[in-house]
Design a protein around this motif. Sequence first.
Motif, PDB file in Angstrom:
ATOM      1  N   SER A  29       0.842  -1.200   0.000  1.00  0.00           N
ATOM      2  CA  SER A  29       0.000   0.000   0.000  1.00  0.00           C
ATOM      3  C   SER A  29       0.880   1.255   0.000  1.00  0.00           C
ATOM      4  CB  SER A  29      -0.869  -0.032   1.261  1.00  0.00           C
ATOM      5  OG  SER A  29      -1.835   0.983   1.239  1.00  0.00           O
ATOM      6  N   LEU A  30       0.294   2.376  -0.353  1.00  0.00           N
ATOM      7  CA  LEU A  30       0.976   3.677  -0.308  1.00  0.00           C
ATOM      8  C   LEU A  30       1.549   3.935   1.092  1.00  0.00           C
ATOM      9  CD1 LEU A  30       1.441   6.585  -1.531  1.00  0.00           C
ATOM     10  CD2 LEU A  30      -0.828   7.144  -0.639  1.00  0.00           C
ATOM     11  N   MET A  96      -2.676   0.309  -3.294  1.00  0.00           N
ATOM     12  CA  MET A  96      -1.938   0.552  -4.549  1.00  0.00           C
ATOM     13  C   MET A  96      -1.464  -0.754  -5.151  1.00  0.00           C
ATOM     14  SD  MET A  96       0.543   3.835  -4.342  1.00  0.00           S
ATOM     15  CE  MET A  96       0.774   4.030  -6.088  1.00  0.00           C
ATOM     16  N   MET A  99      -4.042  -2.020  -7.238  1.00  0.00           N
ATOM     17  CA  MET A  99      -4.167  -1.245  -8.496  1.00  0.00           C
ATOM     18  C   MET A  99      -3.121  -1.718  -9.510  1.00  0.00           C
ATOM     19  SD  MET A  99      -4.655   2.383  -6.584  1.00  0.00           S
ATOM     20  CE  MET A  99      -5.902   2.534  -5.287  1.00  0.00           C
ATOM     21  N   TYR A 124     -10.994   6.809  -8.669  1.00  0.00           N
ATOM     22  CA  TYR A 124     -11.531   7.675  -7.617  1.00  0.00           C
ATOM     23  C   TYR A 124     -12.483   8.660  -8.284  1.00  0.00           C
ATOM     24  CZ  TYR A 124      -8.023   5.831  -4.430  1.00  0.00           C
ATOM     25  OH  TYR A 124      -7.272   4.994  -3.642  1.00  0.00           O
ATOM     26  N   TRP A 130      -6.966  13.512  -2.814  1.00  0.00           N
ATOM     27  CA  TRP A 130      -5.550  13.345  -3.168  1.00  0.00           C
ATOM     28  C   TRP A 130      -4.878  14.692  -3.365  1.00  0.00           C
ATOM     29  CZ3 TRP A 130      -3.601   9.293  -1.476  1.00  0.00           C
ATOM     30  CH2 TRP A 130      -4.328   8.102  -1.461  1.00  0.00           C
ATOM     31  N   ARG A 133      -4.240  16.152  -0.047  1.00  0.00           N
ATOM     32  CA  ARG A 133      -3.129  15.480   0.653  1.00  0.00           C
ATOM     33  C   ARG A 133      -1.787  15.939   0.079  1.00  0.00           C
ATOM     34  NH1 ARG A 133      -2.742   9.126   1.978  1.00  0.00           N
ATOM     35  NH2 ARG A 133      -4.950   9.466   2.395  1.00  0.00           N
ATOM     36  N   VAL A 149      -4.103   9.701   8.133  1.00  0.00           N
ATOM     37  CA  VAL A 149      -3.886   8.497   7.307  1.00  0.00           C
ATOM     38  C   VAL A 149      -4.003   7.235   8.172  1.00  0.00           C
ATOM     39  CG1 VAL A 149      -2.177   7.234   5.924  1.00  0.00           C
ATOM     40  CG2 VAL A 149      -2.515   9.692   5.561  1.00  0.00           C
ATOM     41  N   TRP A 153      -6.219   3.768   8.078  1.00  0.00           N
ATOM     42  CA  TRP A 153      -5.582   2.442   7.920  1.00  0.00           C
ATOM     43  C   TRP A 153      -6.134   1.424   8.910  1.00  0.00           C
ATOM     44  CZ3 TRP A 153       0.506   2.911   7.308  1.00  0.00           C
ATOM     45  CH2 TRP A 153       0.798   3.497   6.061  1.00  0.00           C
ATOM     46  N   LEU A 188      -2.262   8.468  -8.076  1.00  0.00           N
ATOM     47  CA  LEU A 188      -3.582   8.080  -7.573  1.00  0.00           C
ATOM     48  C   LEU A 188      -4.642   9.115  -7.946  1.00  0.00           C
ATOM     49  CD1 LEU A 188      -2.478   6.721  -4.101  1.00  0.00           C
ATOM     50  CD2 LEU A 188      -3.495   5.408  -5.948  1.00  0.00           C
ATOM     51  N   ALA A 214     -11.160   4.448   2.928  1.00  0.00           N
ATOM     52  CA  ALA A 214     -10.277   4.879   1.827  1.00  0.00           C
ATOM     53  C   ALA A 214     -10.672   4.191   0.523  1.00  0.00           C
ATOM     54  CB  ALA A 214      -8.829   4.560   2.181  1.00  0.00           C
ATOM     55  N   HIS A 239      -8.537  -0.014   6.351  1.00  0.00           N
ATOM     56  CA  HIS A 239      -7.848  -0.141   5.061  1.00  0.00           C
ATOM     57  C   HIS A 239      -6.734  -1.206   5.048  1.00  0.00           C
ATOM     58  CE1 HIS A 239      -6.890   1.201   1.077  1.00  0.00           C
ATOM     59  NE2 HIS A 239      -5.643   1.474   1.394  1.00  0.00           N
TER      60      HIS A 239
HETATM   61  O1  LIG Z   1      -2.844   5.686   2.461  1.00  0.00           O
HETATM   62  C1  LIG Z   1      -4.045   5.881   2.328  1.00  0.00           C
HETATM   63  O2  LIG Z   1      -4.574   6.892   2.774  1.00  0.00           O
HETATM   64  C2  LIG Z   1      -4.955   4.916   1.660  1.00  0.00           C
HETATM   65  C3  LIG Z   1      -4.517   4.475   0.350  1.00  0.00           C
HETATM   66  C4  LIG Z   1      -5.105   4.672  -0.840  1.00  0.00           C
HETATM   67  C5  LIG Z   1      -4.354   4.068  -1.885  1.00  0.00           C
HETATM   68  C6  LIG Z   1      -3.302   3.419  -1.112  1.00  0.00           C
HETATM   69  O3  LIG Z   1      -2.404   2.695  -1.502  1.00  0.00           O
HETATM   70  O4  LIG Z   1      -3.424   3.710   0.218  1.00  0.00           O
END
Ligand SMILES: O=C(O)CC1=CCC(=O)O1
Length: 260
Positions: A29-30, A96, A99, A124, A130, A133, A149, A153, A188, A214, A239
């Motif tokens: 993930s991100l 991610m 994705m 999205y 995004w 952020r 964040v 999570w 994203l 998320a 998440h």
């Molecule tokens: O980190 C986040 O806020 C949530 C998220 C969305 C795409 C991803 O990879 O993490």
Amino acid sequence: MPMINADGCLLNVQVDGRDGGPTLMLSNSLGCTLQMWEPQMRALTQMFRVIRYDRRGHGKSGVPDGPYSMERFGRDVLAILDDLNIEKVHWCGLSMGGMVGQWLGANAPERFGKIILANTACYYPDPTNWLNRIKAVKEGGIAAVADTVIAGWLTADFREREPETTARMKAMLIASPVEGYLACCEALSTLDQRALLPRIKSPTLVIAGKQDMATPVSAGEVIRSGIPGASMTLLDAAHISNVEQSHAFTEAVVGFLTQR
Ligand SMILES: O=C(O)CC1=CCC(=O)O1
């Protein structure tokens, strides 16, 4: 463990587990490194050779200038497989990572057996979150968004119950290279892979978190209904469901990968 060159970017790759067994590739993930999969590693390495890596812009991998894209992330994965001389793997990507899995399933189907897309989306509807952020991180660094964040999570219950795990996850997020994190957020903000879904022919499991704001269950449902024959499992998690519901997540992955 190897550093693998993907179009000039050195990617940190770690291979563990059973030699000669089927191979499973995990994708982060991100704001996470390959360490995010620790809760699964003991079980998965008994059955699979497991490849983990830090996405470009993250962890010990290089941080080339953006823009990044799902295609670039997907080609990085193919470069890793080519370098390791591995023809075909199963895929499990979260957020991610899911994705990137969609891009790979549609564009390199011969390289993937079964595909697991966890806590993810294919687009999205509104990029505002995004863009906000990106602005906040440019002004204040990742620390400026970290508590928000982390609240996405992991549920409040989990954070209260597991303060050490929560603190570890937050430290991992804050340690992300800012430029890499921003380049990923930019990718994203323009994500739209809806047209790829019908091209994914591998058996696919979608995992969604009932409390994931998320990438909500509805986003998982768009993916499930778009991929022919895909199924879906719901977990009682936010998440990062592989950390929050680590046993249930591992069971879902192993159950799906071992079912005939
Ligand atoms: O980190 C986040 O806020 C949530 C998220 C969305 C795409 C991803 O990879 O993490």
